[in-house]
Design a protein around this motif. Structure first.
Motif, PDB file in Angstrom:
ATOM      1  N   GLN B   6    -104.783 -98.458  27.461  1.00 17.05           N
ATOM      2  CA  GLN B   6    -103.937 -99.173  28.406  1.00 17.05           C
ATOM      3  C   GLN B   6    -102.776 -98.283  28.823  1.00 17.05           C
ATOM      4  O   GLN B   6    -102.150 -97.631  27.983  1.00 17.05           O
ATOM      5  CB  GLN B   6    -103.378-100.459  27.780  1.00 17.05           C
ATOM      6  N   THR B   7    -102.488 -98.276  30.119  1.00 13.66           N
ATOM      7  CA  THR B   7    -101.321 -97.566  30.622  1.00 13.66           C
ATOM      8  C   THR B   7    -100.646 -98.395  31.695  1.00 13.66           C
ATOM      9  O   THR B   7    -101.313 -99.143  32.428  1.00 13.66           O
ATOM     10  CB  THR B   7    -101.712 -96.194  31.230  1.00 13.66           C
ATOM     11  N   ARG B   9     -97.712 -97.891  28.521  1.00 13.08           N
ATOM     12  CA  ARG B   9     -97.436 -98.645  27.302  1.00 13.08           C
ATOM     13  C   ARG B   9     -96.193 -99.503  27.472  1.00 13.08           C
ATOM     14  O   ARG B   9     -96.113-100.622  26.950  1.00 13.08           O
ATOM     15  CB  ARG B   9     -97.236 -97.693  26.123  1.00 13.08           C
ATOM     16  N   LEU B  21    -101.376-102.886  35.955  1.00 12.79           N
ATOM     17  CA  LEU B  21    -101.556-102.465  34.559  1.00 12.79           C
ATOM     18  C   LEU B  21    -103.008-102.010  34.407  1.00 12.79           C
ATOM     19  O   LEU B  21    -103.935-102.736  34.764  1.00 12.79           O
ATOM     20  CB  LEU B  21    -101.257-103.625  33.610  1.00 12.79           C
ATOM     21  N   THR B 108     -99.504-103.314  26.897  1.00 11.28           N
ATOM     22  CA  THR B 108     -98.426-102.889  27.798  1.00 11.28           C
ATOM     23  C   THR B 108     -97.302-103.889  27.676  1.00 11.28           C
ATOM     24  O   THR B 108     -97.507-105.085  27.885  1.00 11.28           O
ATOM     25  CB  THR B 108     -98.903-102.834  29.258  1.00 11.28           C
TER      26      THR B 108
END
Lengths: 116, 113
Positions: B6-7, B9, B21, B108
């Protein structure tokens, strides 16, 4: 409709003591059961799961859980806890035949606080 | 070892901005999920997908939208961020039928000011 109840929001315990985190569920059909752990600022990691067979299941980090169908419970236990076990623990269920979605229903979570 | 990413964070953004996201998995899982989690609270399913070009809303109403045009990618978009969107967003994936163990990304943490 299925639901999951974790009976304790916080469980404080001293290091090297035993611990039990309680989980009860309701469902009109058979279920799969899971325990996940979440460390601060991280995602969830699977600790153990019950699918079928033996009602006592062992997981990672020395945790185990026992499925009790008559009491609709799936309590998590560890005989000796360590500071590193401090985390949030989530119980989750998935109903057999839940179709194509694979949806899990989570409990509210229990914060395990291990004190030195 | 689960490989789900996931980016970013952490994201701090102003009200009214559009944000996306990102969530990607390299396991070839057909099912993917987005959860919203407030601090110290349970997870609420807001979106799920059981394959390419299929998306459904979850149990908790959300103003976000998702898309699934590739198996490995399941982005979540907020067209106009508001402070009420401040939360942690967790992405997960699972495979096949019968046993629905989900693998989670690191999350995130979104703050809308």
């Amino acid at each position: 409709a299925q639901s999951v109840t974790q009976l304790d929001s916080q469980v404080p315990v001293f290091e090297e003591a035993p611990v039990e985190l309680r989980c009860n569920y309701s469902s009109s059909v058979s279920v799969y059961l899971f325990w996940y752990v979440q460390y601060p600022n991280q995602g969830l990691q699977l600790l153990l799961k019950y699918l079928s067979g033996s009602t006592l299941v062992k997981g990672i980090n020395g945790f185990e859980a026992e499925f009790n169908k008559s009491q609709t419970s799936f309590h998590l236990r560890k005989p000796t806890v360590h500071i590193s076990d401090t985390a949030e623990y989530f119980c989750a269920v998935s109903e057999h035949g839940s179709g194509n979605t694979g949806k899990l229903i989570f409990g509210q979570g229990t914060t395990l606080q291990v004190k030195p | 070892e689960a490989d789900i990413y996931q980016t970013p964070r952490y994201l701090v953004i102003g009200t009214g901005k559009k944000i996306t996201l990102e969530c990607s998995q390299t396991m070839g899982h057909d099912k993917m999920y987005w959860y919203q989690q407030d601090p110290g609270m349970e997870l609420h399913l807001i979106h799920y997908s059981y394959g390419v070009n299929s998306t459904e809303k979850g149990d908790l109403s959300s103003e976000s939208t998702v898309s699934r045009i590739r198996t490995e990618h399941f982005p979540l978009t907020l067209e106009s961020a508001r402070p009420s969107h401040t939360s942690q967003y967790l992405c997960a994936s699972s495979w096949g039928t019968g046993i629905y163990e989900q693998y989670f990304g690191p999350g995130t943490r979104l703050t809308v000011t």
